[in-house]
Each structure stands twice: as C-alpha cells, then as structure tokens.
Write an enzyme that holds these catalytic residues in place. Structure first.
Site, PDB file in Angstrom:
ATOM      1  CE  LYS A 174      30.607  27.903   7.406  1.00  0.00           C
ATOM      2  NZ  LYS A 174      31.306  27.480   8.639  1.00  0.00           N
ATOM      3  CD  GLU A 248      35.738  15.055  -2.170  1.00  0.00           C
ATOM      4  OE1 GLU A 248      35.580  13.963  -1.594  1.00  0.00           O
ATOM      5  OE2 GLU A 248      36.037  15.161  -3.363  1.00  0.00           O
ATOM      6  CB  CYS A 282      36.513  11.864   5.449  1.00  0.00           C
ATOM      7  SG  CYS A 282      38.025  12.389   4.668  1.00  0.00           S
ATOM      8  CD  GLU A 383      31.628  10.089   8.503  1.00  0.00           C
ATOM      9  OE1 GLU A 383      30.745  10.954   8.393  1.00  0.00           O
ATOM     10  OE2 GLU A 383      32.740  10.172   7.952  1.00  0.00           O
TER      11      GLU A 383
HETATM   12  P1  NAD Z   1      29.441  19.391   9.033  1.00  0.00           P
HETATM   13  O1  NAD Z   1      28.720  18.943   7.816  1.00  0.00           O
HETATM   14  O2  NAD Z   1      28.670  19.486  10.292  1.00  0.00           O
HETATM   15  O3  NAD Z   1      30.062  20.854   8.797  1.00  0.00           O
HETATM   16  C1  NAD Z   1      30.920  21.121   7.727  1.00  0.00           C
HETATM   17  C2  NAD Z   1      30.878  22.601   7.418  1.00  0.00           C
HETATM   18  O4  NAD Z   1      29.573  22.951   6.975  1.00  0.00           O
HETATM   19  C3  NAD Z   1      31.172  23.521   8.595  1.00  0.00           C
HETATM   20  O5  NAD Z   1      31.922  24.623   8.155  1.00  0.00           O
HETATM   21  C4  NAD Z   1      29.782  23.960   9.037  1.00  0.00           C
HETATM   22  O6  NAD Z   1      29.767  25.221   9.680  1.00  0.00           O
HETATM   23  C5  NAD Z   1      29.064  24.040   7.710  1.00  0.00           C
HETATM   24  N1  NAD Z   1      27.609  23.867   7.793  1.00  0.00           N
HETATM   25  C6  NAD Z   1      26.915  23.148   8.704  1.00  0.00           C
HETATM   26  N2  NAD Z   1      25.595  23.195   8.410  1.00  0.00           N
HETATM   27  C7  NAD Z   1      25.469  23.949   7.278  1.00  0.00           C
HETATM   28  C8  NAD Z   1      24.367  24.344   6.479  1.00  0.00           C
HETATM   29  N3  NAD Z   1      23.114  23.983   6.770  1.00  0.00           N
HETATM   30  N4  NAD Z   1      24.598  25.111   5.396  1.00  0.00           N
HETATM   31  C9  NAD Z   1      25.855  25.468   5.066  1.00  0.00           C
HETATM   32  N5  NAD Z   1      26.929  25.138   5.791  1.00  0.00           N
HETATM   33  C10 NAD Z   1      26.752  24.373   6.887  1.00  0.00           C
HETATM   34  O7  NAD Z   1      30.711  18.439   9.177  1.00  0.00           O
HETATM   35  P2  NAD Z   1      31.852  18.451  10.303  1.00  0.00           P
HETATM   36  O8  NAD Z   1      31.285  17.884  11.554  1.00  0.00           O
HETATM   37  O9  NAD Z   1      32.501  19.787  10.356  1.00  0.00           O
HETATM   38  O10 NAD Z   1      32.924  17.441   9.660  1.00  0.00           O
HETATM   39  C11 NAD Z   1      32.797  16.066   9.753  1.00  0.00           C
HETATM   40  C12 NAD Z   1      32.289  15.469   8.461  1.00  0.00           C
HETATM   41  O11 NAD Z   1      33.129  15.882   7.376  1.00  0.00           O
HETATM   42  C13 NAD Z   1      32.345  13.958   8.444  1.00  0.00           C
HETATM   43  O12 NAD Z   1      31.161  13.460   7.881  1.00  0.00           O
HETATM   44  C14 NAD Z   1      33.545  13.638   7.547  1.00  0.00           C
HETATM   45  O13 NAD Z   1      33.512  12.388   6.934  1.00  0.00           O
HETATM   46  C15 NAD Z   1      33.457  14.763   6.575  1.00  0.00           C
HETATM   47  N6  NAD Z   1      34.748  14.959   5.900  1.00  0.00           N
HETATM   48  C16 NAD Z   1      34.858  14.553   4.596  1.00  0.00           C
HETATM   49  C17 NAD Z   1      36.071  14.689   3.927  1.00  0.00           C
HETATM   50  C18 NAD Z   1      36.218  14.269   2.483  1.00  0.00           C
HETATM   51  O14 NAD Z   1      37.115  14.749   1.826  1.00  0.00           O
HETATM   52  N7  NAD Z   1      35.382  13.367   1.981  1.00  0.00           N
HETATM   53  C19 NAD Z   1      37.168  15.240   4.593  1.00  0.00           C
HETATM   54  C20 NAD Z   1      37.015  15.633   5.928  1.00  0.00           C
HETATM   55  C21 NAD Z   1      35.793  15.498   6.569  1.00  0.00           C
END
Ligand code: NAD
Length: 492
Positions: A174, A248, A282, A383
């Site tokens: 997803k 992650e 990230c 962040e």
């Molecule tokens: P997000 O947590 O808002 O969303 C990530 C994913 O989770 C999306 O596919 C979203 O649809 C889904 N999602 C959202 N709420 C959910 C829920 N309640 N239940 C299940 N799924 C849900 O994050 P984002 O805005 O898409 O990405 C940015 C974040 O990702 C930043 O915090 C960044 O640091 C992190 N990130 C971490 C890494 C790593 O490897 N550590 C890499 C890239 C991004």
C-alpha cells in the site's frame, strides 16, 4: 492522466468500488495527474486471498529462479529509468537527478537482492552428540503487508518487496496516497519481468486501508516506513496480535563540523543534506553543530549559499530544489517556522512560501535557516520534514556529542574532522544507526543495513543482508544418523 479505479491483484487490474482520490503535481497544484481508488474491505480481501494462494507455489520456487525475475526487473528498470524519473518528478516533486537516483536505488536493490538469491544461506553447526548434524534454514513467513511513504516512491517499495519475495513471501503493497503512480510503475515492471500472479499485489488508499491491513488475520507481517506517530499505532496493533512488525520512522539528523575540518567540504555536504529533496528525507540534516571558532563565518557562507538555491519545477534544467509534497506539509513546515520565531530563534533566511511565476502554483518553500536555537525549542526537537535547518555553535567535540545525542531519534549522524581519534570516538559514541565521516547525513547504499535506534525504529534494519532477517524465520534442523535414540544434555 491515469484514471484508474483499479488495484493490481493476482496479476490483473481489478476494479474497485472505493471512492477515488486525486493524485496532484506538487509543482503545479492545478494539474491532476490521475485518480486512484481508496480500496474497500472487499479489495483487500481479494488481495489477501491472491497472496495466500500464490504463497503455496512461490515458497517452493527455487530461490535462484526467484532471483532471475529480480535480475530481469533490474534490467527493465534501467531501460525505463528516464521515463520513470519524469513520472516521479511530476508526482513527488524532487528534481530529475534525484528521481533518477531513487530509481537507481531500486535497480541496485534488484541486482543486490538477486545476488543474495544465490546464497540465501543458513549455518551448518556441530552437534554435541556423535553422528548427528545440525543446521539452520531461512523460512518464508507468508503474506507480508507493506506500507510506504511518499518521499522515496520507488526506492522504499523496492527495499521491502524485493527482500520479501526473495525469501519466498508474497506481498501486498500500500503506497502513500501522494505517490501511487510510481508504485504502480514499479509493480508493472516486476510483472513484466515475470513475477507470477499473486506474489506482488498492490492496493491503493490511505490510513483506512493501512489499518485494515494491520488488523487482517491473513497478513502475517507488517513492514512500515513513515512517521513516528503512525509507526507507534502500527506497533501497538501488531503487538496485540503478536504480529511480526518492522518499523522505519523519523529522524532529527545532525552534522558536526569541528574546527580542523575541511570547511568548504563540510559546507557543501550540509547544504546537500539540509536541502536535498527539499529536506524531505528521513536522513535530512536538520541540525548542524559547528565549532564556535569557525561558527560565524560558516553561518554567513551557508546562508548566502542557501539563498542562491534555484527553486522550481523539478523537470526544468538548472533547478536545484523542487516543491514539498502537498499543502498540508507546506502548512506544517510553516507552523514549525512560526514556532521557531515565537520561541526566540533567529531566522537567517527563508521562512515563507516561495513566490514567483514558476513556483506560485506549487507547494514551494524557501530554504530556511535558524540560529540562536535553544535545546528545548520545537524546531530542534521535532522532525520538520522540510527545507529547514538549524545551526548551533559548540565548544568542541564533547559538547557536540552531548547535543547531537540529546534527541528522541537515532537515524543518521555525520562528523567532519581530520582527527582520526575524534572520528573513531564519534563512530563509537554517536547514538544513531548510521554515521558518516566527512560526508553528509544522507547517502545510504543498498548493501549496508539501513535504519535507526531510539524512536526511529524497532530494532530491524532494511537493506543489506539484515533485510532478509525481517522477512524470514529461522528453522533449526537436527539430523541424527546414529540409528539410536540420543538424548541431548543427558547422553554427555
Ligand atoms: P505517514 O506516517 O503519514 O504515512 C506513511 C504511510 O502510512 C502512508 O502510506 C500512509 O497512507 C500510511 N498511514 C497513515 N496513517 C496510517 C494508519 N493510521 N494506519 C496505517 N497506515 C497509515 O508518513 P509520510 O508523511 O508518508 O512520510 C514521512 C515520514 O516518513 C517522516 O517521518 C520520515 O522520516 C519517515 N521516513 C522514514 C524512513 C526511514 O527509513 N526511517 C524513510 C522515509 C521516510
């Protein structure tokens, strides 16, 4: 424009009755790129059934044969790299050279994991008894649910899908709502490379679909990359079900520049770390700790360079920084900037939406630099995930170390110094999953473990051979060829 009301399940496009959501170009919000479905419970049910059915034959497919498919996928990605980079730049916003890098990461991962397919090794060990052999095998887990963010729209799905399938699992991906097209293109390529139907399934949607995946009994493992807030929910829900889960999450990454450093090199690295991908990595550099002896001149030059960064649509020549992903991210970044100002930090440059003919229709934010930042301020603790960084003076190595480690996150750190002793101490004492010496906080390679400590992760590592540990269970095997009952710990 892609007007797709379908998910990719069992190797076919299956129409969804879910309401469509819009995919928008962040560099020009007037431009709709496509529509994708918010998947329904029935859609997910179909995907789980397809993945469960495919698992039975996929787990028995010889691993080198699975690897052949990944090798072909890598070749196809190379062939389509330029086309895919343009799609990704329009969908996610980062400049072409960076979207090429994103696809290159998926290519590297395909070749790397294909190689691992020829040595998915366990161990052979001695037994404490005579005429008895002992060994371990990696076993697949079953259907894996993969939830990914938008900032690396192809690389991150590749980090999850490829190790999962080489281990013999089947998956349901997803992707984030902001980047469905890139995920779709990746899954299409995997099938063109020969992935059997049902091994890799794609369902579109947001939090609701993600929630259904986590709670579905047929999904045996969740692999999540995204924010800490959502990761906590995923962990809690998986914990209650005793479901395997790898996370992650966010970072608050820091670069240290000591007085003996090559300052020009450190400055170049800090600019790239802070403003590459508009700070939406990230591993982005959001804190820069500079020895006070060189602090004033560093700030002056850094701010002058930040002001010069060319902002615009990522597909145009000469553009160095694209937009941020959407309006709500833009608002969130600006709210952090306002909090920094109201808490008393000094805004050196930026601090507002970018303006101009090329950028007005998009979600562009100016490169923003703060100084006079105190350790309790939100801008140094949380962040931001945008083109905002803070520069802080330090008294020397020990002071820098203490301040860098004073955070809830632990993803990436960097130190610029020519002193090998201090570099080695930094490697040992910086609390992060990744440390760079004389390089910025960004720039991971696929064959090394990737991930963080503290609130960044839950002890797993993507990429490298460690990714295989997420997606397989160990089986210990004992073969007794003595022809009699031998009792371990008793027949000594
Ligand atoms: P997000 O947590 O808002 O969303 C990530 C994913 O989770 C999306 O596919 C979203 O649809 C889904 N999602 C959202 N709420 C959910 C829920 N309640 N239940 C299940 N799924 C849900 O994050 P984002 O805005 O898409 O990405 C940015 C974040 O990702 C930043 O915090 C960044 O640091 C992190 N990130 C971490 C890494 C790593 O490897 N550590 C890499 C890239 C991004």
């Amino acid at each position: 424009m892609t007007s797709l009301r379908q998910n990719f399940i069992q190797g076919r496009w299956i129409t969804s009755r879910g309401a469509p959501f819009v995919n928008t170009n962040p560099a020009d919000s007037r431009q709709t790129l496509g529509h994708f479905p918010e998947s329904t419970p029935e859609d997910l049910e179909k995907a789980v059934t397809a993945a469960q059915e495919a698992f039975e034959s996929w787990r028995l497919t010889p691993v080198p044969r699975r690897a052949d498919i990944l090798m072909r996928a890598g070749l196809l990605l190379e062939r389509h790299k330029e086309r895919l980079a343009l799609i990704m730049t329009r969908e996610m916003g980062k400049v072409l050279k960076e979207t090429r890098g994103d696809i290159q990461e998926a290519i590297d991962m395909a070749y790397y994991v294909a190689g691992e397919g020829r040595r998915l090794d366990g161990q052979t060990l001695p037994s404490e008894l005579k005429n008895k052999a002992a060994m371990t095998f990696r076993m697949p887990i079953g259907v894996c649910g993969l939830i990914t963010p938008w900032n690396f729209p192809m690389a991150i799905p590749s980090w999850k899908i490829l190790p999962a399938v080489i281990c013999g699992n089947t998956v349901i991906l997803k992707p984030a709502e902001d980047t469905p097209q890139s995920a779709l293109e990746f899954v299409k390529i995997l099938h063109e490379a020969g992935m059997p139907p049902g091994v890799v399934n794609l369902v579109f949607g947001g939090a609701e679909t993600g929630q259904r995946m986590i709670l579905h009994q047929g999904i045996r493992l969740m692999s999540f990359t995204g924010s800490c807030d959502v990761g906590r929910i995923v962990a809690e829900q998986c914990g209650r079900q005793l479901k395997r889960c790898s996370l992650e999450m966010g970072g608050k990454n820091a670069q240290i520049i000591l007085r003996d450093a090559d300052v020009d090199l450190a400055l170049e690295g800090a600019l790239w770390g802070a403003f590459g991908t508009s700070g939406q990595r990230c591993t982005a550099t959001s804190r820069i700790y500079v020895d006070r002896k060189i602090y004033a001149s560093f700030v002056k030059t850094f701010v002058a360079q930040a002001r010069k960064i060319k902002i615009g649509p990522g597909w145009k020549n000469g553009i160095e920084m694209g937009p941020v992903i959407n309006q709500s991210q833009l608002n969130r970044i600006h709210a952090y900037v306002e909090s920094g100002i109201s808490e008393g930090a000094r805004l050196e440059c930026g601090g507002s939406r970018a303006r101009g003919r090329d950028v007005d229709p998009g979600f562009f934010y100016l490169p923003t630099v703060f100084t006079d930042v105190r350790p309790e301020m939100k801008i140094i603790r949380e962040e931001i995930f945008g083109p905002v960084t803070c520069i802080i003076p330090v008294k020397g190595f020990d002071d820098a170390l203490a301040q860098v480690n004073d955070t809830q996150y632990g993803l990436s750190t960097s130190i610029y110094t020519r002193d090998v002793n201090l570099a080695m101490r930094a490697i040992r004492d910086l609390e992060s999953g990744i440390t760079y010496v004389n390089g910025p906080t960004i720039g991971a390679e696929v064959h090394l473990p990737f991930g963080g400590i503290k609130n960044t992760g839950n002890g797993h590592r993507e990429a490298g051979r460690t990714a295989l540990d997420i997606f397989s269970e160990w089986k210990s095997v004992y073969i007794d060829f003595s022809g009699r009952l031998q009792k371990a710990q008793i027949d000594v």
